[in-house]
Design a protein around this motif. Structure first.
Motif, mmCIF file in Angstrom:
data_model
loop_
_atom_site.group_PDB
_atom_site.id
_atom_site.type_symbol
_atom_site.label_atom_id
_atom_site.label_comp_id
_atom_site.label_asym_id
_atom_site.label_seq_id
_atom_site.Cartn_x
_atom_site.Cartn_y
_atom_site.Cartn_z
ATOM 1 N N TYR A 101 0.733 -1.285 -0.161
ATOM 2 C CA TYR A 101 -0.020 -0.065 -0.166
ATOM 3 C C TYR A 101 0.924 1.006 0.027
ATOM 4 C CZ TYR A 101 -4.438 -2.644 0.975
ATOM 5 O OH TYR A 101 -5.594 -3.265 0.692
ATOM 6 N N SER A 105 0.358 3.587 -3.100
ATOM 7 C CA SER A 105 -0.139 4.897 -3.038
ATOM 8 C C SER A 105 0.737 6.035 -3.320
ATOM 9 C CB SER A 105 -0.508 5.053 -1.511
ATOM 10 O OG SER A 105 0.714 5.081 -0.679
ATOM 11 N N ASN A 106 2.201 5.771 -3.393
ATOM 12 C CA ASN A 106 3.017 6.893 -3.914
ATOM 13 C C ASN A 106 2.911 7.253 -5.444
ATOM 14 O OD1 ASN A 106 4.184 7.340 -1.348
ATOM 15 N ND2 ASN A 106 5.830 5.933 -1.499
ATOM 16 N N ARG A 110 -3.360 8.231 -3.028
ATOM 17 C CA ARG A 110 -3.847 7.363 -2.167
ATOM 18 C C ARG A 110 -5.173 7.029 -2.034
ATOM 19 N NH1 ARG A 110 1.441 8.126 -0.717
ATOM 20 N NH2 ARG A 110 2.025 10.016 0.348
ATOM 21 N N LYS A 111 -6.178 7.442 -2.993
ATOM 22 C CA LYS A 111 -7.602 7.316 -2.777
ATOM 23 C C LYS A 111 -7.945 5.891 -3.347
ATOM 24 C CE LYS A 111 -10.572 10.214 -2.689
ATOM 25 N NZ LYS A 111 -11.650 11.335 -2.881
ATOM 26 N N LEU A 114 -7.000 3.390 -0.761
ATOM 27 C CA LEU A 114 -7.791 3.397 0.213
ATOM 28 C C LEU A 114 -9.082 2.554 -0.049
ATOM 29 C CD1 LEU A 114 -8.161 4.734 3.012
ATOM 30 C CD2 LEU A 114 -9.039 6.589 2.008
ATOM 31 N N LEU A 154 -2.448 3.696 5.508
ATOM 32 C CA LEU A 154 -2.942 5.040 4.711
ATOM 33 C C LEU A 154 -3.549 6.100 5.677
ATOM 34 C CD1 LEU A 154 -4.336 3.418 1.698
ATOM 35 C CD2 LEU A 154 -2.305 4.584 1.488
ATOM 36 N N ILE A 157 -0.235 7.973 6.553
ATOM 37 C CA ILE A 157 0.293 8.686 5.495
ATOM 38 C C ILE A 157 -0.626 9.769 5.224
ATOM 39 C CG2 ILE A 157 0.861 8.403 3.056
ATOM 40 C CD1 ILE A 157 1.565 5.449 3.430
ATOM 41 N N ILE A 158 -1.990 9.624 5.021
ATOM 42 C CA ILE A 158 -2.743 10.784 4.247
ATOM 43 C C ILE A 158 -2.682 11.822 5.605
ATOM 44 C CG2 ILE A 158 -5.233 11.416 4.135
ATOM 45 C CD1 ILE A 158 -5.500 8.474 2.924
ATOM 46 N N ASP A 161 0.089 13.958 4.638
ATOM 47 C CA ASP A 161 -0.407 14.752 3.459
ATOM 48 C C ASP A 161 -1.129 15.939 3.514
ATOM 49 O OD1 ASP A 161 0.842 12.693 1.568
ATOM 50 O OD2 ASP A 161 -0.717 11.653 1.466
ATOM 51 N N GLY A 435 5.406 10.713 3.860
ATOM 52 C CA GLY A 435 4.574 9.450 4.226
ATOM 53 C C GLY A 435 4.981 8.281 3.741
ATOM 54 N N GLN A 549 0.650 15.448 -2.198
ATOM 55 C CA GLN A 549 -0.516 14.971 -2.291
ATOM 56 C C GLN A 549 -1.663 15.299 -1.158
ATOM 57 O OE1 GLN A 549 -1.241 10.575 -3.434
ATOM 58 N NE2 GLN A 549 0.894 10.380 -3.415
#
Length: 554
Positions: A101, A105-106, A110-111, A114, A154, A157-158, A161, A435, A549
């Motif tokens: 993930y 996601s990088n 991200r979405k 997710l 995530l 990480i989000i 962001d 992230g 992001q």
């Protein structure tokens, strides 16, 4: 290595000194700008709520099953190994999925990862809820883990962001409170459903929370997209790294869990997969370091300083301690203190409450003091000391001692849980790497949980078998315990056992000894964690940069 995007104290001291008048003008210019930057759109708070819900659902799912395992195992006619694997399979799924993930996601954004996480978690919850055998239940937990791995990593990480380092501790405290609250409520949910309703509701209850979190993310989490074609993104993915890690991680975890239980340590069934797993993980490490894929699963270049490396080490050990503690302490109260699942959930409340409180308090202290090293050291010292004192706990121990030991252990676990995230974020030189390093910290924490649960399962089974064997021939009513694989499923029967006081005391001592072995193992790991924390350096927390992001401008 000093971050390039923040001023060090030495560099700050070299700046020209402002006169009082100039300073006043300077402040008048800056204050309105800072205030405007602090204003957040409605979508930001709804996004935080979505992350908060994802955090609470994944954390309670990682802790609610342990306390319900004896009842589930008994109803589904499972073995001790299968009961432990109901927990281990979840952590295994999380551990395998998380670095994938992080990497995807990088590249993809991200979405999409997710949304895939929400879908897998919901599907796994349904499989768990309808399971008619331990095998299907374990499969459901594995699928849940694949989804929870994405949600768990995530969400953090989000958060990096959409916030900057300067303001992040307060939002980190919010998410940490959800994680800790989930960890607290998990045992109660598991106990209440298994004892008062039906353990299958442990799966069903996830669905409305997952649904609400998904809807909030879908409508409000508007992140900036990565300007690249889909084909180009696919080519950027580290396919070989993902394959090697997916093979190596379970190949190491499986033999660790069955050594000296299903197969002896010296058997080929244990040694061969363990050796293969280690070789594959070694090959994974060499590939990531030498080949350096565009979006490597293990980006060595982003961990070029001792602080980030030591944060990963301490994160690994903290995950090992936290998840093993939350799994084995409730079982300890049921097996040694003969408590029901609900009573055991109440008994571990001091540890859970203080873990929740100090996982929230720690980042707020950092927010106020702008320092974290001393706080980390205090957390590790408390954790190590009071894990060691758990070796002394038995039926003769007063409840005052039990509660004090748990409370201060919770203080240590809570501090380390959130305080470790700050230095690894402050140590990066490029804000866009934040992230990734946070994601890797979560990966290491959950990989530690996997190793801890697997190793503890082995230690528990091996020591229990030796303890039972030392008692000689057992009376008919407890003869089933001559097979250590029945130890967990027999725990509910201990409370209703009709036998002599002497036999009962012998059986309880046989249960005490494997738990003591687990406490010793964890105390040793905690000591290593404290030593590693000494090498974490103090960095400035004043950066206001946002990664590529971040949230779209409204």
């Amino acid at each position: 290595m000093e971050p390039k995007n923040v001023l060090s104290r030495e560099r700050e001291a070299q700046r020209p000194h402002l006169t009082d008048a100039a300073a006043d003008i300077h402040l008048e210019i800056l204050v309105p700008e800072s205030r405007s930057e602090s204003k957040k759109p409605f979508s930001f708070y709804m996004s935080i709520l979505s992350l908060w819900l994802a955090a609470i659902i994944t954390s309670w799912d990682s802790t609610c099953l342990a306390i319900a395992l004896p009842a589930i195992t008994s109803q589904l006619h499972g073995t001790t190994l299968e009961s432990f694997w109901a927990n281990i399979s979840f952590i295994l799924g999380v551990t395998i999925a998380q670095p994938i993930y992080v990497s995807t996601s990088n590249v993809l954004g991200r979405k999409q990862p997710l949304y895939a996480s929400f879908a897998l978690f919901a599907a796994g919850s349904v499989v768990f809820a309808v399971a008619g055998s331990m095998g299907l239940l374990i499969a459901g937990r594995l699928v849940q883990g694949l989804g929870a791995g994405g949600l768990d990593v995530l969400e953090e990480i989000i958060l990096t962001d959409i916030t900057n380092l300067k303001e992040r501790p307060r939002y980190l405290a919010m998410i940490a409170s959800a994680i800790a609250l989930g960890s607290i409520s998990g045992p109660f949910i598991g106990a209440a459903f298994s004892e008062l309703v039906d353990w299958r509701w442990i799966g069903w209850i996830n669905l409305p929370i997952v649904g609400l979190s998904f809807l909030l993310a879908f409508f409000f989490l508007r992140l900036r997209s990565i300007d690249m074609t889909f084909k180009a993104k696919i080519r950027q993915l580290d396919w070989i790294g993902m394959l090697l890690f997916t093979i190596g991680a379970p190949a190491v975890a499986l033999p660790l869990s069955w050594a000296d239980t299903l197969y002896p340590w010296a058997s080929w069934q244990t040694l061969v997969p363990l050796l293969i797993g280690c070789l594959v993980l070694f090959a994974f490490g060499v590939y990531e370091k030498k080949v350096k894929p565009a979006e490597a699963m293990m980006p060595y270049s982003k961990f070029a300083n001792s602080t980030s490396v030591m944060c990963l080490v301490t994160g690994f050990i903290h995950g090992l301690l936290l998840y093993t503690t939350l799994s084995y302490v409730p079982l300890f109260f049921q097996a040694v203190f003969l408590e029901t699942p609900l009573e055991a959930a109440k008994s571990i409340l001091p540890c859970c409450c203080f873990t929740v409180a100090f996982s929230f308090i720690a980042p707020m202290v950092i927010e106020f003091t702008r320092r974290y090293r001393v706080l980390l050291w205090l957390g590790w010292m408390a954790t190590t000391l009071f894990l060691g004192l758990w070796y002394l706990v038995n039926q003769a121990t007063s409840w005052a001692e039990v509660y004090v030991f748990q409370s201060i252990l919770g203080v240590g676990l809570g501090i380390v849980f959130t305080a470790t995230q700050v230095p690894i974020q402050a140590s990066v030189s490029d804000v866009n790497d934040t992230g990734t390093v946070v994601g890797m910290l979560v990966v290491f924490r959950l990989f530690g949980a996997l190793v801890g649960l697997s190793a503890s399962s082995t230690a528990f089974n091996a020591v229990f078998q030796k303890s039972i064997d030392s008692l000689g021939a057992l009376p008919e009513e407890v003869k089933i315990l001559e097979d250590a694989s029945q130890a967990i499923s027999f725990i509910p029967a201990l409370r209703e056992l009709n036998t002599t006081v002497e036999v009962m005391n012998d059986i309880l001592r046989a249960y005490e000894e494997p738990f003591q072995a687990v406490w010793i193992i964890m105390t040793c790991f905690s000591g290593v964690g404290f030593l590693a924390s000494i090498f974490i350096k103090e960095y400035s927390l004043e950066s206001e940069d946002i990664g590529r992001q971040g949230l779209e401008s409204s």
